[in-house]
Enzyme design. Structure first.
Site, PDB file in Angstrom:
ATOM      1  N   GLU A 248      12.806 -24.157  -8.471  1.00 23.51           N
ATOM      2  CA  GLU A 248      14.247 -25.218  -8.417  1.00 23.51           C
ATOM      3  C   GLU A 248      14.902 -24.538  -7.300  1.00 23.51           C
ATOM      4  O   GLU A 248      16.235 -24.654  -7.054  1.00 23.51           O
ATOM      5  CB  GLU A 248      15.150 -24.811  -9.804  1.00 23.51           C
ATOM      6  CG  GLU A 248      14.396 -25.290 -10.919  1.00 23.51           C
ATOM      7  CD  GLU A 248      15.406 -25.288 -12.136  1.00 23.51           C
ATOM      8  OE1 GLU A 248      16.370 -24.473 -12.101  1.00 23.51           O
ATOM      9  OE2 GLU A 248      15.303 -26.221 -13.103  1.00 23.51           O
TER      10      GLU A 248
ATOM     11  N   ASP B 269      12.394 -25.837 -21.431  1.00 23.24           N
ATOM     12  CA  ASP B 269      13.713 -25.263 -20.906  1.00 23.24           C
ATOM     13  C   ASP B 269      14.571 -25.383 -22.139  1.00 23.24           C
ATOM     14  O   ASP B 269      15.425 -26.074 -22.235  1.00 23.24           O
ATOM     15  CB  ASP B 269      14.041 -25.865 -19.755  1.00 23.24           C
ATOM     16  CG  ASP B 269      15.168 -25.520 -18.968  1.00 23.24           C
ATOM     17  OD1 ASP B 269      15.288 -24.368 -19.387  1.00 23.24           O
ATOM     18  OD2 ASP B 269      15.920 -26.045 -18.308  1.00 23.24           O
TER      19      ASP B 269
ATOM     20  N   GLU C   2      23.270 -25.172 -23.315  1.00 24.42           N
ATOM     21  CA  GLU C   2      23.064 -26.144 -22.402  1.00 24.42           C
ATOM     22  C   GLU C   2      22.531 -27.508 -22.854  1.00 24.42           C
ATOM     23  O   GLU C   2      23.015 -28.472 -22.497  1.00 24.42           O
ATOM     24  CB  GLU C   2      22.136 -25.451 -21.144  1.00 24.42           C
ATOM     25  CG  GLU C   2      21.730 -26.605 -20.406  1.00 24.42           C
ATOM     26  CD  GLU C   2      20.966 -26.036 -19.452  1.00 24.42           C
ATOM     27  OE1 GLU C   2      20.475 -24.923 -19.251  1.00 24.42           O
ATOM     28  OE2 GLU C   2      20.364 -26.952 -18.391  1.00 24.42           O
TER      29      GLU C   2
HETATM   30  O1  GCW Z   1      18.077 -24.441 -17.870  1.00 24.58           O
HETATM   31  C1  GCW Z   1      17.928 -24.728 -16.502  1.00 24.58           C
HETATM   32  C2  GCW Z   1      19.119 -24.889 -15.904  1.00 24.58           C
HETATM   33  C3  GCW Z   1      19.612 -24.480 -14.827  1.00 24.58           C
HETATM   34  C4  GCW Z   1      19.198 -23.098 -14.616  1.00 24.58           C
HETATM   35  C5  GCW Z   1      17.617 -23.014 -14.746  1.00 24.58           C
HETATM   36  C6  GCW Z   1      17.162 -21.334 -14.989  1.00 24.58           C
HETATM   37  C7  GCW Z   1      20.130 -21.275 -13.364  1.00 24.58           C
HETATM   38  O2  GCW Z   1      19.340 -26.308 -15.858  1.00 24.58           O
HETATM   39  O3  GCW Z   1      20.904 -24.644 -14.677  1.00 24.58           O
HETATM   40  O4  GCW Z   1      19.429 -22.232 -13.666  1.00 24.58           O
HETATM   41  O5  GCW Z   1      17.244 -23.793 -16.034  1.00 24.58           O
HETATM   42  O6  GCW Z   1      16.836 -21.067 -16.163  1.00 24.58           O
HETATM   43  O7  GCW Z   1      16.898 -21.010 -13.859  1.00 24.58           O
END
Ligand code: GCW
Length: 722
Positions: free
Chosen positions: A308, A382, A410
């Protein structure tokens, strides 16, 4: 006289007002007076004071906690005794105990590891005593919290005979806290780390945070966000980190930091961060030496690299092994570790996102240094309300794999929804990977027993912030607590954890504990039902991930769009991950591969995760997929209705403040469960072309309305002030 009586009434009123106003700050460490006289008598009969052997500050913390708890729970002062007397609690590590006690506990002590404890009733020179011991003072502290817990649970302590040790070594919270005190995916206010006032200002919250963690055996905390700032590695900040480390040390809590891979260029003045460059390697060694000179028990680094947009070794055509091993060498002389995250997926890679981490990491098995753990999220996408276990578990027998769970919600309704996560953690830990035949559970990978791993770890992304009750939703505390308990012992039953948490946090009354425990256990399936039933995933609105957004299809990267995950067409819905699709299934062992390859034998809970299924497909109950999908959404709403009713029924057992807060939050949850049901069904109806089954009430709004909702100020994302 009259005056006096009315004064007394006034005082009593004030006290009861105080008692009924519980802001939840004390978490599960509520030491209110036990109202069952028999239980109190039992404790007073067996504990009259304490005597400690040793002079460590951890031991002081243990005895202070015991005094506070005892005085609160039974209402009498606990004296420190000059010697071991009848009814004393005797505290001390193995080496500090007098030899006669040590001899009596020899075989018990041989069963525990360095953080374990023995809690035992003994008779010494005709005196009945209760001994709390371990190999180390931290073990004694954990044992003390256990003794306190026995009292909080109103258990009989006449014949204590408890031996326990943690099964996983590194039991960590990961804070996604930024230095400006915003918290990525944080829903409980701002970061509790007041960097601006550190190192001078030590807030009581830091101590209570450490107490809470010690009480459940959490032994490490990563203070900073994995989307890291290199600023925290400057000497200015290291001083602040040191101040926190000093507060936490007596509680057995080590500090760790996230290391931004490009730090040698940002907080240093190098031209590159190439992990094979000698100057870069030296920079990290010097940095590690600098940190350890200030914080000798610093835990090590957590790294998010080439994920990311974060920098990493791939920027220099180097591998994850090159990057991780470079950092590992820097911290190795100080016994530090590196936790290297496997949460990677690339915008340029057309491969199914669910496959990418496995494809990238598994070939490196056995190549990481001994002090590296690869940190893997529980599922391959995720932190969804439900995911199958990550196929990396079991697939890298020569690499220690660390589990990463997300405690902050989240994708599960933020801190507005009551969702008891240990039920979900347990589901993953219990999954069978079959890599070494039946019984090769994820828990055995994580605790190292499957492949005989020495270094083991588990992390939970914290849900903690400046909210008075720490976690926003009062039940969010149960997720912190339950994570800690499962980190200590990944084979524990989430139902038993829920019960103990309820008793410690609210009330020991069975009429309260039983129904609310059921509510907690069911809350996990409820959120799956009203958000992503039957294996659907990642259809939350994008960015903030709050509420439904299955229609989103216009974001820069394909895998950021919910349409990528549900793939709805007029033919059907779901992601084909079998041989005929992305073949992500091939990353699992047999018999999972074969079983999940066919729609008929795939568990319904994973149906649309692995298959693209026709709307008319007849499911096990004889009804179509479309009908069942609608039924699941409706079930989710009804589940929440039941939660509301259960909560309303237990009012008499809970203080007004927490009762009402939870009652109001459950109304939000109910409203939003309906929102999810209506929005998602109206959206999918465009593809299925079918009527909503008669049990679905007429949606309040049309699809256009649901699609128009925006939440630019949803918590947990970078604020857009302008
Ligand atoms: O779950 C996703 C989130 C990001 C997060 C990423 C990760 C810290 O949307 O906000 O970044 O994973 O785990 O690195």
């Amino acid at each position: 006289m009259i005056y006096k009586r009315s004064f007394l009434v006034l005082v009593l009123c004030c006290c009861s007002a105080l008692m009924s106003a519980q802001d939840g700050y004390d978490l599960w460490l509520q030491y209110d007076k036990i109202d069952d006289d028999k239980v109190v008598e039992n404790y007073l009969d067996h504990i009259s004071g304490f005597h400690k052997f040793g002079s460590d500050e951890t031991l002081d913390v243990a005895t202070t906690e015991l005094k506070t708890a005892f005085e609160g729970l039974v209402g009498q002062t606990l004296k420190e005794l000059n010697s071991v007397e009848e009814n004393s609690v005797v505290l001390g590590s193995e080496e500090n105990l007098p030899s006669e006690i040590r001899a009596m506990l020899k075989s018990d002590l041989s069963e525990i590891n360095s953080e374990g404890y023995v809690l035992k009733s003994l008779s010494l020179n005709n005196n009945r005593i209760t001994v709390v011991t371990g190999k180390t003072d931290v073990g004694v502290l954990y044992g003390t919290f256990r003794l306190i817990k026995e009292m909080q649970l109103h258990n009989n302590i006449t014949q204590c005979d408890i031996i326990d040790s943690p099964k996983i070594q590194k039991r960590l919270l990961n804070h996604w806290d930024n230095l400006d005190r915003t918290v990525e995916r944080g829903y409980a206010g701002f970061s509790i780390w007041d960097w601006h006032h550190l190192p001078e200002l030590i807030k009581p919250e830091y101590i209570d945070y450490a107490r809470a963690n010690a009480s459940i055996g959490i032994n490490g905390t990563v203070l900073t966000n994995v989307n890291a700032s290199s600023l925290v590695l400057t000497s200015h900040y290291i001083e602040k980190v040191k101040a926190l480390a000093e507060v936490f040390r007596p509680y057995g809590l080590q500090v760790y930091l996230t290391a931004r891979f490009s730090s040698p260029m940002e907080s240093g003045d190098l031209k590159t961060a190439d992990p094979l460059d000698p100057e870069v390697r030296q920079w990290w060694k010097d940095k590690a030496d600098e940190i350890y000179a200030e914080i000798p028990d610093f835990g090590g680094f957590l790294v998010k690299a080439n994920s990311e947009g974060q920098p990493g070794p791939n920027n220099y055509d180097r591998s994850h092994v090159d990057g991780a091993n470079m950092l590992a060498e820097a911290v190795a002389p100080h016994s530090g570790i590196v936790m290297w995250r496997a949460f990677v997926y690339s915008e340029d890679d057309p491969e199914d996102r669910a496959k990418q981490a496995y494809s990238e990491f598994v070939p490196f098995d056995g190549q990481f240094h001994d002090n590296v753990l690869v940190q893997v999220k529980n599922g391959p996408i995720d932190f969804q309300p439900r995911e199958p276990f990550h196929p990396m578990f079991g697939a890298m027998p020569d690499t220690p794999l660390m589990m990463e769970f997300q405690i902050t919600q989240e994708y599960l309704g933020f801190s507005s929804h009551l969702v008891y996560l240990p039920e979900m953690f347990e589901e993953t830990l219990d999954e069978d990977t079959y890599v070494q035949g039946e019984g090769s559970t994820v828990a055995k990978v994580v605790d190292g027993t499957l492949s005989n791993k020495k270094l083991t770890g588990i992390a939970g992304v914290a849900n903690i912030g400046t909210a008075k009750n720490w976690t926003g939703h009062p039940f969010g505390q149960a997720n912190w607590y339950g994570f800690g308990r499962l980190a200590w012992d990944p084979y524990l039953d989430s139902e038993a954890i829920a019960k103990e948490w309820l008793k410690m946090t609210f009330s020991n009354e069975q009429e309260f504990v039983d129904p609310v425990k059921d509510l907690m256990i069911k809350s996990r399936e409820a959120v799956v039902n009203y958000m992503t039933p039957l294996g659907l995933h990642h259809i939350m609105d994008t960015g903030h991930h709050y509420g439904p957004g299955p229609w989103v299809d216009d974001l820069g990267r394909p895998e950021w769009n919910p349409v990528y995950y549900h793939r709805a067409t007029s033919e059907g819905v779901g992601f084909d991950r079998t041989e005929s699709g992305s073949d992500a299934l091939s990353q699992y062992a047999e018999p999972i591969r074969e079983k999940y390859n066919s729609i008929e034998t795939t568990p319904e809970k994973y149906l649309l995760w692995f298959h693209h299924v026709p709307w008319d497909y007849k499911m096990e109950n004889g009804q179509t997929l479309w009908y069942n999908l609608a039924a699941k959404y409706q079930e989710g709403v009804e589940d929440v209705e039941e939660m509301v009713n259960t909560w309303n029924d237990i009012e008499e057992y809970v203080d007004d403040q927490r009762f009402e807060e939870i009652q109001m939050l459950l109304q939000i949850q109910l409203k939003e469960a309906k929102w999810w049901r209506n929005a998602v069904l109206l959206y999918f109806q465009q593809f299925s072309g079918k009527e909503l089954p008669e049990f679905i009430p007429e949606p309040e709004y049309d699809l256009e309305y649901y699609q128009s909702l925006e939440f630019p100020y949803a918590p947990g994302i970078s604020p857009s002030w302008h």
